[in-house]
Design an enzyme around this catalytic site. Sequence first.
Site, short mmCIF file in Angstrom:
data_model
loop_
_atom_site.label_atom_id
_atom_site.label_comp_id
_atom_site.label_asym_id
_atom_site.label_seq_id
_atom_site.Cartn_x
_atom_site.Cartn_y
_atom_site.Cartn_z
N GLY A 81 0.84 -1.19 0.00
CA GLY A 81 0.00 0.00 0.00
C GLY A 81 0.88 1.23 0.00
O GLY A 81 2.02 1.20 0.46
N GLN A 86 3.15 9.84 0.90
CA GLN A 86 4.42 9.12 0.83
C GLN A 86 5.18 9.40 -0.46
O GLN A 86 6.34 8.99 -0.59
CB GLN A 86 4.20 7.62 1.02
CG GLN A 86 3.73 7.24 2.41
CD GLN A 86 3.56 5.76 2.55
OE1 GLN A 86 2.51 5.20 2.23
NE2 GLN A 86 4.61 5.09 3.03
N CYS A 132 6.70 -0.06 6.95
CA CYS A 132 6.22 1.12 6.22
C CYS A 132 7.29 1.54 5.23
O CYS A 132 8.47 1.59 5.58
CB CYS A 132 5.92 2.25 7.21
SG CYS A 132 5.37 3.78 6.42
N LEU A 133 6.88 1.86 4.01
CA LEU A 133 7.85 2.28 3.01
C LEU A 133 8.52 3.59 3.37
O LEU A 133 9.60 3.89 2.86
CB LEU A 133 7.15 2.40 1.64
CG LEU A 133 6.50 1.12 1.12
CD1 LEU A 133 5.91 1.36 -0.27
CD2 LEU A 133 7.47 -0.04 1.11
N HIS A 174 -3.45 1.13 8.09
CA HIS A 174 -2.13 1.75 7.97
C HIS A 174 -2.17 2.92 6.99
O HIS A 174 -1.66 4.01 7.30
CB HIS A 174 -1.15 0.67 7.49
CG HIS A 174 0.25 1.14 7.32
ND1 HIS A 174 1.27 0.76 8.15
CD2 HIS A 174 0.83 1.93 6.37
CE1 HIS A 174 2.41 1.31 7.75
NE2 HIS A 174 2.16 2.02 6.66
N GLU A 175 -2.78 2.72 5.82
CA GLU A 175 -2.81 3.78 4.82
C GLU A 175 -3.71 4.93 5.25
O GLU A 175 -3.38 6.10 5.01
CB GLU A 175 -3.27 3.22 3.47
CG GLU A 175 -2.39 2.11 2.91
CD GLU A 175 -0.91 2.45 2.89
OE1 GLU A 175 -0.56 3.64 2.71
OE2 GLU A 175 -0.10 1.53 3.08
N HIS A 178 -1.86 7.29 7.46
CA HIS A 178 -1.01 8.24 6.72
C HIS A 178 -1.79 9.50 6.35
O HIS A 178 -1.27 10.62 6.43
CB HIS A 178 -0.46 7.60 5.45
CG HIS A 178 0.78 6.80 5.66
ND1 HIS A 178 1.94 7.34 6.18
CD2 HIS A 178 1.06 5.49 5.39
CE1 HIS A 178 2.88 6.40 6.23
NE2 HIS A 178 2.37 5.27 5.77
#
Length: 220
Positions: A81, A86, A132-133, A174-175, A178
């Site tokens: 995701g 991001q 997480c990226l 999670h997304e 953000h």
Amino acid sequence: MTDRHERPGPEDRRVRVQGRPVDAFPARPAEAERGSVRRITVVGEEVLSRPCREVSEFGTPALSALIDDMFLTMYVADGAGLAASQVGVDLRLFVYDCSDDHGIRHVGHVVNPVLHLPDPGGRHLLEDFEGCLSVPGAAMAVPRTDRAVVRGSDKDGAPVVIEATGYFARCLQHECDHLEGRTYLDRLSRRDRKDALRQMADHRDDVFARRAAEAAALGR
């Protein structure tokens, strides 16, 4: 969000796109084939710590291009995701390609998502490792509810409803975090947050090198 599952192949038939079952789907959607790789922001950058703005214009070339770029960027970084913040864009939008705990692959994007969780009395929290990226090279156990529903729109303004269980529910939560200006680090104790940041310091250079190599292999 990072991907803990093996990505299904192009012949996998247990796929839902934008919440709807399809007979078959490629390993990478057409959006990724059109996209360009963007730089992924890293925890500590201001865009990751503030709520994102709602998308007000649908069906625009700019919005489509952003989604295309986000899909390719997510795949290059081996993610499940990716939120717009991001890639440095403070809009309420995320893309995903994540398998649930039953092996069903879910692919799509949601614009202006609203997260709905079970009532407190009916919630079942699961603690699982989460990456997480934007926190490259780190993973920590985070409690999340095992079910979630996200309601929003697609890039053309059509309504979208995504129902999720297990690891896919974790991905959606999670997304959506953000888009509120939070990372999973904000859900950790002070001690665990320090541990995650130490992991990132130790491993981020290797992660950046792998991403650069993947982008180069694609000619992007």
